[in-house]
Design an enzyme around this catalytic site. Structure first.
Site, PDB file in Angstrom:
ATOM      1  N   GLU A 267       0.810  -1.228   0.027  1.00 36.16           N
ATOM      2  CA  GLU A 267      -0.087   0.104   0.004  1.00 36.16           C
ATOM      3  C   GLU A 267       0.818   1.245  -0.073  1.00 36.16           C
ATOM      4  OE1 GLU A 267      -2.435   0.881   3.435  1.00 36.16           O
ATOM      5  OE2 GLU A 267      -2.409   2.589   2.723  1.00 36.16           O
ATOM      6  N   CYS A 304      -2.977   7.623   5.256  1.00 39.45           N
ATOM      7  CA  CYS A 304      -2.777   7.361   3.811  1.00 39.45           C
ATOM      8  C   CYS A 304      -4.149   7.765   3.232  1.00 39.45           C
ATOM      9  CB  CYS A 304      -2.637   5.627   3.632  1.00 39.45           C
ATOM     10  SG  CYS A 304      -3.287   4.983   4.651  1.00 39.45           S
TER      11      CYS A 304
HETATM   12  P1  NAP Z   1       9.289   4.026   3.609  1.00 37.09           P
HETATM   13  O1  NAP Z   1      10.661   4.833   3.600  1.00 37.09           O
HETATM   14  O2  NAP Z   1       8.935   3.227   2.354  1.00 37.09           O
HETATM   15  O3  NAP Z   1       9.813   2.806   4.551  1.00 37.09           O
HETATM   16  C1  NAP Z   1       8.782   1.728   5.039  1.00 37.09           C
HETATM   17  C2  NAP Z   1       9.687   0.448   5.384  1.00 37.09           C
HETATM   18  O4  NAP Z   1      10.106  -0.176   4.210  1.00 37.09           O
HETATM   19  C3  NAP Z   1      10.805   0.713   6.293  1.00 37.09           C
HETATM   20  O5  NAP Z   1      10.767  -0.431   7.417  1.00 37.09           O
HETATM   21  C4  NAP Z   1      12.029   0.742   5.346  1.00 37.09           C
HETATM   22  O6  NAP Z   1      13.088   0.308   5.813  1.00 37.09           O
HETATM   23  C5  NAP Z   1      11.523  -0.286   4.375  1.00 37.09           C
HETATM   24  N1  NAP Z   1      12.169  -0.134   3.140  1.00 37.09           N
HETATM   25  C6  NAP Z   1      11.673   1.373   2.215  1.00 37.09           C
HETATM   26  N2  NAP Z   1      12.374   1.176   1.241  1.00 37.09           N
HETATM   27  C7  NAP Z   1      13.163  -0.016   1.104  1.00 37.09           C
HETATM   28  C8  NAP Z   1      13.965  -0.541   0.315  1.00 37.09           C
HETATM   29  N3  NAP Z   1      14.226  -0.005  -0.852  1.00 37.09           N
HETATM   30  N4  NAP Z   1      14.402  -1.749   0.429  1.00 37.09           N
HETATM   31  C9  NAP Z   1      14.141  -2.503   1.509  1.00 37.09           C
HETATM   32  N5  NAP Z   1      13.371  -1.760   2.486  1.00 37.09           N
HETATM   33  C10 NAP Z   1      13.079  -0.623   2.300  1.00 37.09           C
HETATM   34  O7  NAP Z   1       8.129   4.655   4.464  1.00 37.09           O
HETATM   35  P2  NAP Z   1       8.174   5.329   5.959  1.00 37.09           P
HETATM   36  O8  NAP Z   1       9.549   5.719   6.353  1.00 37.09           O
HETATM   37  O9  NAP Z   1       7.072   5.113   6.382  1.00 37.09           O
HETATM   38  O10 NAP Z   1       7.670   6.852   5.116  1.00 37.09           O
HETATM   39  C11 NAP Z   1       8.346   7.756   4.138  1.00 37.09           C
HETATM   40  C12 NAP Z   1       7.211   8.032   3.249  1.00 37.09           C
HETATM   41  O11 NAP Z   1       6.144   7.129   3.083  1.00 37.09           O
HETATM   42  C13 NAP Z   1       6.316   9.342   3.689  1.00 37.09           C
HETATM   43  O12 NAP Z   1       6.905  10.350   3.657  1.00 37.09           O
HETATM   44  C14 NAP Z   1       5.063   9.041   2.826  1.00 37.09           C
HETATM   45  O13 NAP Z   1       5.291   9.605   1.678  1.00 37.09           O
HETATM   46  C15 NAP Z   1       5.101   7.533   2.529  1.00 37.09           C
HETATM   47  N6  NAP Z   1       4.061   6.843   3.430  1.00 37.09           N
HETATM   48  C16 NAP Z   1       3.066   6.455   2.861  1.00 37.09           C
HETATM   49  C17 NAP Z   1       1.917   5.887   3.763  1.00 37.09           C
HETATM   50  C18 NAP Z   1       0.698   5.322   2.897  1.00 37.09           C
HETATM   51  O14 NAP Z   1      -0.106   4.851   3.801  1.00 37.09           O
HETATM   52  N7  NAP Z   1       0.347   5.688   1.700  1.00 37.09           N
HETATM   53  C19 NAP Z   1       2.273   5.512   4.921  1.00 37.09           C
HETATM   54  C20 NAP Z   1       3.629   5.653   5.509  1.00 37.09           C
HETATM   55  C21 NAP Z   1       4.511   6.618   4.524  1.00 37.09           C
HETATM   56  P3  NAP Z   1      14.351   1.292   6.328  1.00 37.09           P
HETATM   57  O15 NAP Z   1      13.759   2.564   7.001  1.00 37.09           O
HETATM   58  O16 NAP Z   1      15.112   0.686   7.593  1.00 37.09           O
HETATM   59  O17 NAP Z   1      15.113   1.365   5.578  1.00 37.09           O
END
Ligand code: NAP
Length: 528
Positions: A267, A304
């Site tokens: 998601e 979200c």
């Molecule tokens: P994220 O950066 O996507 O990280 C979520 C999880 O996935 C973390 O455990 C992260 O690990 C892991 N991850 C991310 N990229 C990865 C990759 N390339 N390879 C392996 N693991 C990976 O999300 P976030 O930290 O929650 O938030 C960042 C952004 O996500 C927000 O600014 C927002 O735009 C979006 N977000 C969207 C929603 C939604 O429901 N639409 C919800 C939350 C966040 P690590 O952190 O350890 O790297």
């Protein structure tokens, strides 16, 4: 209160301090390190968790339904038993208000209980029986029986914005465990202590209900290697993820490049259009504007389902709506976001959108002194500008929204058609708007997983009929939902048994229906 957090992770029945580099949780409000240090996973830890999960799969999925349901209920109870420590630690790590976290705990516990009920009730088996027709001409039909089984061990990525309901014991974990799949959670670095507490509760529940050892593990990692290696591991058979589009797509690519590709239920991003139809706008514009501003700023916009875009016909009623919404947004205080990275992404997103041609700022909220406080922002543009610049559609995670003024309903429909997939689409309407709504509905259905009228998209009910999904990029698999009872379907696959002797058939398919579950027998739904 003395903290019970040890900086540990859980691999099957063991609680261990990872031998990898130490890492700390951080207080969202102050940026200070929170004790204790967490050890991170090594490759050996990952290997052990995956091996145990693989070994646990068959014994776990073959447990009687009642025993698996009891496990889910025991997790719910163990989370309740964590008491104030869980809420206080989650509050420190995320800056989410205590009342919100208490509500989220209730939702998490309710979700686990919903899946327990579902497992007990037995419809999840999807049992179908087509009895043999030995006399059929020209060819007899064999006895054919279908039921669903779990996919295998599932990797779950906890989400930053719901440290309880979408994290270690959240919807992905609950639905995967309900489907008979062992789970390995990769803890979100934004709430490590919360993750440990919940992980310990699951481990306790597994021990108390006699689950196979590898049914659950929780790994803490440093950098993205752990998540990448988890998705690539041959024992893992599916992935549940909530987070950024970039992260979700990176994991999807890894899953698809495996020698044996696996599904990733990610998601990712959604801007959740809200359509204001003319009669409602004229009659209730001011009230809608105030409610809309509340919905934008709720939880610092870190949902979200945050309403990131509003579509309406230009004119005096829309101008009045904008004025009231601007006033309401201007009165809202900035508040702390979940992490410095999320705050930086919000600031970047708002300044990028504000700089696009044809976009003007209507209002921003009251700035505060916190380093990671997000100032609510309201922007306006015209449909022509929106249609000309795809960048206007990018999700800005946080308390901002863009109002798009359309010349007529045709242009409004064109904007909706141009938009990519969404978790939700909202319509504000009065009776005189019904005909226009009817013409928009087919487009809304194509775009969104949930279509709602006269409400706001923030607030997702956990129930049987909920869909929290939608076409890409809302999710990576438009056929699924990550919230609600049907979330279990993501982790199940059908198996057909042809001419299998009754004694060898699974209970759900045996003659006489010993589980007394609903089955489709010869095309008729029955419990006989
Ligand atoms: P994220 O950066 O996507 O990280 C979520 C999880 O996935 C973390 O455990 C992260 O690990 C892991 N991850 C991310 N990229 C990865 C990759 N390339 N390879 C392996 N693991 C990976 O999300 P976030 O930290 O929650 O938030 C960042 C952004 O996500 C927000 O600014 C927002 O735009 C979006 N977000 C969207 C929603 C939604 O429901 N639409 C919800 C939350 C966040 P690590 O952190 O350890 O790297």
């Amino acid at each position: 209160m003395t903290s019970t957090i040890q900086g540990e992770m859980f691999i099957g029945g063991a609680a261990i301090k990872g031998a990898g580099n130490a890492t700390y949780a951080v207080a969202a409000a102050t940026g200070e390190k929170l004790e204790p240090a967490f050890g991170t996973a090594t490759k050996d830890d990952l290997e052990r968790a995956c091996t145990l999960a693989g070994e646990a799969f068959d014994p776990y999925r073959q447990l009687p339904d009642a025993q698996r349901a009891a496990f889910l209920e025991a997790i719910a109870q163990a989370i309740v038993d964590l008491g104030a420590e869980l809420i206080e630690r989650a509050h420190a790590e995320t800056a989410l208000p205590i009342a919100r976290l208490e509500g989220e705990r209730g939702r998490t516990v309710g979700q686990l209980k919903l899946f327990a009920t579902l497992v007990r009730e037995g419809r999840w088996h999807g049992a179908i029986v087509d009895p043999a027709q030995p006399q059929r001409a020209p060819l007899p039909r064999a006895d054919l029986r279908l039921r669903r089984i779990g996919l295998g061990p599932v990797a779950v990525f906890g989400a930053s914005n719901f440290p309880l309901a979408f994290s270690v014991a959240g919807g992905d974990t609950a639905s995967a465990l309900a489907a008979g799949c062992p789970v390995i959670v990769k803890a979100h670095p934004a709430h490590l202590g919360t993750s440990e507490l919940v992980g310990r509760a699951i481990q306790r529940a597994a021990r108390e209900t006699g689950m196979p050892e590898g049914v659950f593990s929780l790994l803490i990692g440093e950098g993205i290697w752990l998540g990448e290696a988890l998705v690539a591991h041959p024992e893992i058979q599916a992935v549940g993820f909530t987070g950024s589009r970039q992260g979700g797509l990176a994991l999807l690519r890894i899953a698809q490049a495996r020698p044996e590709p696996i599904p990733v239920y990610a998601e990712m991003s959604s801007i959740n259009p809200v359509v204001l139809l003319p009669e409602a706008l004229a009659a209730r514009g001011e009230q809608i504007a105030r409610d809309f501003a509340d919905s934008v700023a709720l939880g610092v916009g870190q949902f979200c389902t945050n309403p990131g875009i509003v579509l309406a016909l230009e004119g005096a009623a829309l101008d009045a709506f904008c004025a009231t919404a601007a006033q309401a947004i201007a009165a809202k205080q900035a508040a702390t976001m979940l992490t410095p990275g999320i705050h930086a992404a919000y600031c970047r997103g708002v300044s990028h959108l504000s700089a696009l041609e044809g976009v003007s700022e209507l209002a921003h909220g009251v700035a505060t002194s916190g380093a990671h406080d997000a100032v609510p922002t309201l922007l306006r543009t015209e449909a022509r500008a929106f249609l000309a610049q795809a960048a206007m559609e990018e999700e800005i995670f946080g308390p901002s929204s863009l109002i798009v003024a359309c010349r007529d309903i045709g242009e409004l429909r064109a904007v909706l058609r141009r938009m990519s997939g969404q978790l939700t689409a909202t319509v504000q309407l009065d009776e005189g708007d019904y005909e226009q709504a009817r013409t928009l509905l087919p487009t809304l259905e194509r775009k969104a997983g949930r279509v709602l009228f006269n409400g706001f998209p923030t607030g997702v009910e956990v129930c049987h009929a909920m869909v929290h999904g939608g076409p890409f990029p809302a999710t990576s698999d438009t056929r699924t939902t990550s919230v609600g009872a049907t979330a279990i379907d993501r982790f199940l696959r059908p198996v057909c048994y042809q001419s299998v002797p009754d004694t060898l058939l699974p209970e759900a398919l045996k003659h006489g229906n010993p589980l007394a579950i609903w089955r489709l027998v010869d095309g008729e739904l029955t419990r006989d």
